[in-house]
Write an enzyme that holds these catalytic residues in place. Structure first.
Site, PDB file in Angstrom:
ATOM      1  N   HIS A 148       0.745  -1.399   0.418  1.00  0.00           N
ATOM      2  CA  HIS A 148       0.167  -0.442  -0.413  1.00  0.00           C
ATOM      3  C   HIS A 148       0.253   1.056   0.026  1.00  0.00           C
ATOM      4  O   HIS A 148       1.059   1.901   0.954  1.00  0.00           O
ATOM      5  CB  HIS A 148      -1.348  -0.438   1.103  1.00  0.00           C
ATOM      6  CG  HIS A 148      -2.117  -1.113   1.352  1.00  0.00           C
ATOM      7  ND1 HIS A 148      -2.965  -1.017   2.266  1.00  0.00           N
ATOM      8  CD2 HIS A 148      -2.067  -2.247   0.366  1.00  0.00           C
ATOM      9  CE1 HIS A 148      -3.914  -1.754   1.888  1.00  0.00           C
ATOM     10  NE2 HIS A 148      -3.242  -3.047   0.513  1.00  0.00           N
ATOM     11  N   GLU A 187     -13.620   0.858  -4.663  1.00  0.00           N
ATOM     12  CA  GLU A 187     -14.125   2.483  -4.546  1.00  0.00           C
ATOM     13  C   GLU A 187     -13.386   3.294  -5.783  1.00  0.00           C
ATOM     14  O   GLU A 187     -12.419   3.219  -6.072  1.00  0.00           O
ATOM     15  CB  GLU A 187     -13.874   3.136  -4.161  1.00  0.00           C
ATOM     16  CG  GLU A 187     -14.107   2.629  -2.353  1.00  0.00           C
ATOM     17  CD  GLU A 187     -14.009   3.868  -1.411  1.00  0.00           C
ATOM     18  OE1 GLU A 187     -13.471   4.594  -1.079  1.00  0.00           O
ATOM     19  OE2 GLU A 187     -14.955   3.632   0.041  1.00  0.00           O
ATOM     20  N   TYR A 231     -12.916  10.868   2.934  1.00  0.00           N
ATOM     21  CA  TYR A 231     -13.488   9.066   2.154  1.00  0.00           C
ATOM     22  C   TYR A 231     -13.291   8.357   2.599  1.00  0.00           C
ATOM     23  O   TYR A 231     -13.737   7.167   2.302  1.00  0.00           O
ATOM     24  CB  TYR A 231     -12.649   9.681   0.446  1.00  0.00           C
ATOM     25  CG  TYR A 231     -13.171  10.823   0.259  1.00  0.00           C
ATOM     26  CD1 TYR A 231     -13.473  10.776  -1.180  1.00  0.00           C
ATOM     27  CD2 TYR A 231     -12.049  11.396  -0.088  1.00  0.00           C
ATOM     28  CE1 TYR A 231     -13.666  11.869  -1.536  1.00  0.00           C
ATOM     29  CE2 TYR A 231     -12.249  13.094  -0.650  1.00  0.00           C
ATOM     30  CZ  TYR A 231     -12.691  12.729  -1.999  1.00  0.00           C
ATOM     31  OH  TYR A 231     -14.093  13.454  -2.074  1.00  0.00           O
TER      32      TYR A 231
HETATM   33 CA   LIG Z   1     -13.709   5.318   0.945  1.00  0.00          CA
END
Ligand SMILES: [Ca+2]
Length: 409
Positions: A185, A281, A291
């Site tokens: 990540h 997403e 978010y």
């Molecule tokens: Ca999100």
């Protein structure tokens, strides 16, 4: 782009494709959709926040397209962009770049980059040309840099040598701190906006210990940051006056953003972001917004456990414009702005890794109104896509080291 003709498939009357000049808009008409492209059951029984947030009906490309594998065995490509002359500049995870012609002939290997930590998901990641590249030959790139007791996502810049075989005076301009001893990540996409500032995505490094930093404004993990060509926070960034907040942050609450692109008409920044087990997403990014990760998500832990409180909505947190469950692993993205394949104009294209196809999303008023899967028959992990220099073709790179070119037949 000025359009010279208008082509409307017989079975779809897609008024909102603006298949006419902006000066004479046609009224919106209904789009005829097929069954959703996803036929497998979701991992959860979570309900979408609004109709069409997932499993929208399918659209189908009707213009005849030609798919060419123009290069193979090129290595481990991660990012692909066009150069002003139409050549393709392709990064390689292992720490170099390569230049190819529009038809896939290798022109050169570019070396001399700072050391990358290429373990796991790390390496030399994305690249962007300086908006003034034609005169200064500067390029900017992201990479996972060995740092402290681990590594982090860094942004560097340097001059592409005249012979296009090396990078001159490479300089790190930004580090997404803190560093962490992991290999997952990194985020790592970067794009220039019209003001010649850089938007860069970072990741939250995956582990439960670092994950909460996606919500922390004093950490650069799990963010989209906006920086200048010198790596400084852009004046006017949303948290520049917030105490203990990093002034480079533009948006937060992200898990691992690996797609960034500006909508060609609205100029809105769009992104794709990996969920865990489900919950991948698409978001459009607004300054200072949260978010949601890891507080709200449409996915589960890989173990099948719920994440956090197992909630999908919360006040003050943005809903994704679209999500997928099961996961398709959305990687690099781009908008097609050409007119060679008319129904593609201003559509969002996404390379899917585990999904092993290219996603085409039709967008209207910041909502997804149709989805198509392309090149699914290739069985490839698509890492990045590129709408070509002349806005006519679509390129894609795969983890197996191929470059595909998709054009009107
Ligand atoms: Ca999100």
């Amino acid at each position: 782009m000025k359009k010279s003709f208008c082509f409307l498939p017989v079975f779809m009357l897609l008024g909102f494709f603006s298949c006419n000049d902006d000066a004479s808009p046609v009224k919106d008409q209904e789009i005829v959709l097929g069954n959703p492209v996803e036929t497998n059951p979701p991992n959860t029984n979570y309900k979408p926040a609004f109709a069409g947030q997932t499993r929208i009906g399918s659209v189908k490309t009707t213009t005849k397209i030609k798919v060419e594998e123009i290069a193979n065995n090129i290595g481990r490509p991660w990012g692909i962009i066009s150069m002003p002359n139409g050549n393709l500049l392709v990064t390689d995870k292992m720490g170099f770049m390569q230049i190819f012609s529009e038809n896939g002939q290798k022109i050169s290997k570019v070396e001399g980059f700072p050391t990358v930590d290429s373990g796991g998901q790390g390496g030399l990641l994305d690249v962007a040309l300086d908006p003034e590249f034609a005169t200064n030959r500067m390029i900017f790139w992201t990479f996972s840099e060995p740092f402290g007791n681990g590594n982090l996502t860094s942004v560097a810049k340097g001059r592409l040598a005249n012979d296009e075989k090396s990078i001159e005076n490479p300089t790190v301009i930004y580090r997404a701190e803190p560093s962490y001893n992991g290999s997952l990540h990194y985020g790592g996409r970067l794009v220039f906006d019209e003001n010649q500032n850089l938007f860069v995505s970072t990741g939250e490094r995956s582990d439960l210990t670092t994950r909460p930093q996606a919500q922390a404004l004093n950490s650069a993990l799990g963010k989209i940051v906006r920086i200048t060509k010198n790596g400084h926070p852009v004046a006017g960034n949303p948290f520049e006056s917030t105490s203990n907040a990093r002034p480079e942050i533009y948006s937060y609450g992200h898990r691992n953003v690996q797609g960034l692109a500006f909508h060609p008409v609205t100029k809105q920044l769009w992104e794709t972001e990996f969920g865990a087990r489900g919950g991948d997403e698409v978001n459009y990014i607004q300054t200072g917004k949260n978010y949601g990760w890891p507080v709200i998500t449409y996915g589960l832990e890989y173990s099948g456990e719920k994440i956090g409180d197992g909630i999908t909505q919360k006040d003050g947190m943005e809903q994704p414009a679209y999500y997928w469950d099961p996961s398709i692993s959305p990687s690099g993205i781009d908008f097609y702005t050409g007119n060679a394949i008319p129904e593609w104009q201003n559509n969002l294209f996404i390379g899917a890794l585990s999904g092993q196809h290219i996603i085409r999303l039709v967008i209207k008023d910041n909502k997804i109104v149709g989805e198509e899967r392309l090149l699914a028959e290739k069985g490839e992990r698509f890492r990045d896509v590129l709408a070509s220099h002349n806005n006519q073709s679509l390129y894609a790179i795969t983890d197996s080291g191929k470059i595909y070119k998709i054009s009107r037949e």
